[in-house]
Design a protein around this motif. Structure first.
Motif, mmCIF file in Angstrom:
data_model
loop_
_atom_site.group_PDB
_atom_site.id
_atom_site.type_symbol
_atom_site.label_atom_id
_atom_site.label_comp_id
_atom_site.label_asym_id
_atom_site.label_seq_id
_atom_site.Cartn_x
_atom_site.Cartn_y
_atom_site.Cartn_z
ATOM 1 N N ARG A 1 -14.667 3.956 -23.979
ATOM 2 C CA ARG A 1 -13.691 4.801 -23.368
ATOM 3 C C ARG A 1 -13.437 6.105 -24.179
ATOM 4 N NH1 ARG A 1 -9.811 1.919 -20.366
ATOM 5 N NH2 ARG A 1 -8.024 3.517 -20.655
ATOM 6 N N ILE A 2 -13.347 7.137 -23.312
ATOM 7 C CA ILE A 2 -13.057 8.489 -24.030
ATOM 8 C C ILE A 2 -11.612 8.918 -23.207
ATOM 9 C CG2 ILE A 2 -13.535 10.868 -24.673
ATOM 10 C CD1 ILE A 2 -16.344 10.030 -24.347
ATOM 11 N N ASP A 3 -10.379 8.425 -23.773
ATOM 12 C CA ASP A 3 -9.374 8.881 -23.136
ATOM 13 C C ASP A 3 -8.237 9.196 -24.014
ATOM 14 O OD1 ASP A 3 -8.459 6.632 -24.864
ATOM 15 O OD2 ASP A 3 -8.462 5.203 -23.225
ATOM 16 N N ALA A 4 -7.005 9.533 -23.564
ATOM 17 C CA ALA A 4 -6.023 10.258 -24.597
ATOM 18 C C ALA A 4 -5.911 9.725 -25.886
ATOM 19 C CB ALA A 4 -4.592 10.327 -23.958
ATOM 20 N N ALA A 5 -6.141 8.559 -25.954
ATOM 21 C CA ALA A 5 -6.121 7.807 -27.367
ATOM 22 C C ALA A 5 -7.170 7.914 -28.286
ATOM 23 C CB ALA A 5 -5.850 6.138 -27.056
ATOM 24 N N ILE A 6 -8.262 8.409 -27.706
ATOM 25 C CA ILE A 6 -9.462 8.406 -28.552
ATOM 26 C C ILE A 6 -9.822 9.945 -28.424
ATOM 27 C CG2 ILE A 6 -11.378 8.106 -26.906
ATOM 28 C CD1 ILE A 6 -12.128 6.060 -29.202
ATOM 29 N N ALA A 7 -9.654 10.908 -27.661
ATOM 30 C CA ALA A 7 -9.957 12.325 -27.348
ATOM 31 C C ALA A 7 -10.237 13.074 -28.626
ATOM 32 C CB ALA A 7 -9.391 12.927 -26.395
ATOM 33 N N ILE A 8 -9.086 13.010 -29.495
ATOM 34 C CA ILE A 8 -9.128 13.980 -30.622
ATOM 35 C C ILE A 8 -10.189 13.497 -31.511
ATOM 36 C CG2 ILE A 8 -7.718 14.782 -32.691
ATOM 37 C CD1 ILE A 8 -5.144 14.736 -30.568
ATOM 38 N N ARG A 9 -10.402 12.093 -31.965
ATOM 39 C CA ARG A 9 -11.285 11.425 -32.651
ATOM 40 C C ARG A 9 -12.590 11.950 -32.312
ATOM 41 N NH1 ARG A 9 -12.890 10.347 -37.622
ATOM 42 N NH2 ARG A 9 -14.366 8.298 -37.658
ATOM 43 N N PHE A 10 -12.996 11.669 -31.025
ATOM 44 C CA PHE A 10 -14.081 12.020 -30.369
ATOM 45 C C PHE A 10 -14.357 13.562 -30.757
ATOM 46 C CE2 PHE A 10 -16.361 14.209 -26.658
ATOM 47 C CZ PHE A 10 -17.473 13.501 -26.805
ATOM 48 N N LYS A 11 -13.492 14.530 -30.463
ATOM 49 C CA LYS A 11 -13.882 15.985 -30.824
ATOM 50 C C LYS A 11 -14.120 16.215 -32.270
ATOM 51 C CE LYS A 11 -10.265 17.695 -28.931
ATOM 52 N NZ LYS A 11 -9.104 18.760 -28.203
ATOM 53 N N ASP A 12 -13.283 15.443 -33.218
ATOM 54 C CA ASP A 12 -13.571 15.569 -34.653
ATOM 55 C C ASP A 12 -14.829 15.055 -34.947
ATOM 56 O OD1 ASP A 12 -10.955 16.726 -35.042
ATOM 57 O OD2 ASP A 12 -10.133 14.739 -35.506
ATOM 58 N N LEU A 13 -15.357 13.975 -34.485
ATOM 59 C CA LEU A 13 -16.667 13.297 -34.837
ATOM 60 C C LEU A 13 -17.693 14.281 -34.270
ATOM 61 C CD1 LEU A 13 -16.089 9.488 -34.034
ATOM 62 C CD2 LEU A 13 -16.634 10.676 -36.085
ATOM 63 N N MET A 14 -17.661 14.826 -32.992
ATOM 64 C CA MET A 14 -18.576 15.716 -32.566
ATOM 65 C C MET A 14 -18.833 17.129 -33.306
ATOM 66 S SD MET A 14 -20.454 14.256 -30.349
ATOM 67 C CE MET A 14 -21.141 15.779 -29.721
ATOM 68 N N ARG A 15 -17.506 17.516 -33.840
ATOM 69 C CA ARG A 15 -17.709 18.576 -34.682
ATOM 70 C C ARG A 15 -18.413 18.497 -35.812
ATOM 71 N NH1 ARG A 15 -12.442 19.504 -35.133
ATOM 72 N NH2 ARG A 15 -12.211 20.837 -33.465
ATOM 73 N N GLU A 16 -18.473 17.176 -36.391
ATOM 74 C CA GLU A 16 -19.356 16.788 -37.562
ATOM 75 C C GLU A 16 -20.635 17.066 -36.938
ATOM 76 O OE1 GLU A 16 -18.124 13.330 -39.412
ATOM 77 O OE2 GLU A 16 -15.975 13.944 -39.593
ATOM 78 N N VAL A 17 -21.004 16.212 -35.830
ATOM 79 C CA VAL A 17 -22.454 16.046 -35.359
ATOM 80 C C VAL A 17 -23.145 17.647 -35.054
ATOM 81 C CG1 VAL A 17 -23.737 15.544 -33.239
ATOM 82 C CG2 VAL A 17 -21.930 13.702 -34.320
ATOM 83 N N LEU A 18 -22.308 18.472 -34.721
ATOM 84 C CA LEU A 18 -22.395 19.700 -34.370
ATOM 85 C C LEU A 18 -23.087 20.640 -35.832
ATOM 86 C CD1 LEU A 18 -20.150 20.747 -31.503
ATOM 87 C CD2 LEU A 18 -22.595 19.894 -31.052
ATOM 88 N N HIS A 19 -22.904 20.083 -36.818
ATOM 89 C CA HIS A 19 -23.428 20.773 -38.006
ATOM 90 C C HIS A 19 -24.952 20.523 -38.079
ATOM 91 C CE1 HIS A 19 -19.268 19.991 -39.907
ATOM 92 N NE2 HIS A 19 -19.471 21.462 -39.674
ATOM 93 N N ALA A 20 -25.594 19.631 -37.279
ATOM 94 C CA ALA A 20 -27.126 19.944 -37.108
ATOM 95 C C ALA A 20 -27.262 21.079 -36.540
ATOM 96 C CB ALA A 20 -27.376 18.656 -36.538
ATOM 97 N N PRO A 21 -28.522 21.426 -36.876
ATOM 98 C CA PRO A 21 -29.117 23.057 -36.646
ATOM 99 C C PRO A 21 -29.863 22.925 -35.211
ATOM 100 C CG PRO A 21 -30.453 22.217 -38.059
ATOM 101 C CD PRO A 21 -29.398 21.218 -38.134
ATOM 102 N N ALA A 22 -29.692 21.674 -34.496
ATOM 103 C CA ALA A 22 -30.503 21.642 -33.181
ATOM 104 C C ALA A 22 -30.055 22.590 -32.198
ATOM 105 C CB ALA A 22 -30.396 20.075 -32.633
#
Length: 111
Positions: free
Chosen positions: A20-41
């Motif tokens: 699930r990606i819902d209200a309970a997890i959306a902020i955590r999802f964005k935070d994790l993806m912010r870390e993922v986006l550090h990769a230069p791809a």
């Protein structure tokens, strides 16, 4: 929630390890993806094959990640389950994102 990443050529494949990606997890999802986006791809493919439910908060989080990726990078989606695909279609976000049937590196042979 976890996001597993693989690099295939110039593409970073981020596999969401949650149902699930819902209200309970959306902020955590964005935070994790912010870390993922550090990769230069230059190209990021978000594999949503395990996500069975996405609400408006989840959709907003995916759109926020697209914006976080920046103007020179593409965020594409892959392997949407029927329920998640319906959310993207009904909100017309399927016109905003490139959506693939399966993530890069997955080859299925008929037979």
């Amino acid at each position: 929630m976890d996001i597993a990443c693989d690099t295939i050529g110039d593409t970073l494949v981020a596999r969401v390890q949650a149902t699930r990606i819902d209200a309970a997890i959306a902020i955590r999802f964005k935070d994790l993806m912010r870390e993922v986006l550090h990769a230069p791809a230059p190209r990021i493919v978000l594999d949503l094959s395990k996500v069975d439910f996405l609400d408006s908060s989840g959709l907003g989080a995916v759109v926020a990640v697209m914006k976080l990726a920046g103007p020179g990078r593409r965020l594409e989606l892959a392997a949407l389950t029927p329920t998640v695909e319906k959310v993207f279609r009904l909100t017309r976000m399927d016109q905003v994102f490139t959506i693939h049937a399966q993530p890069p590196g997955i080859v299925r042979h008929a037979g």
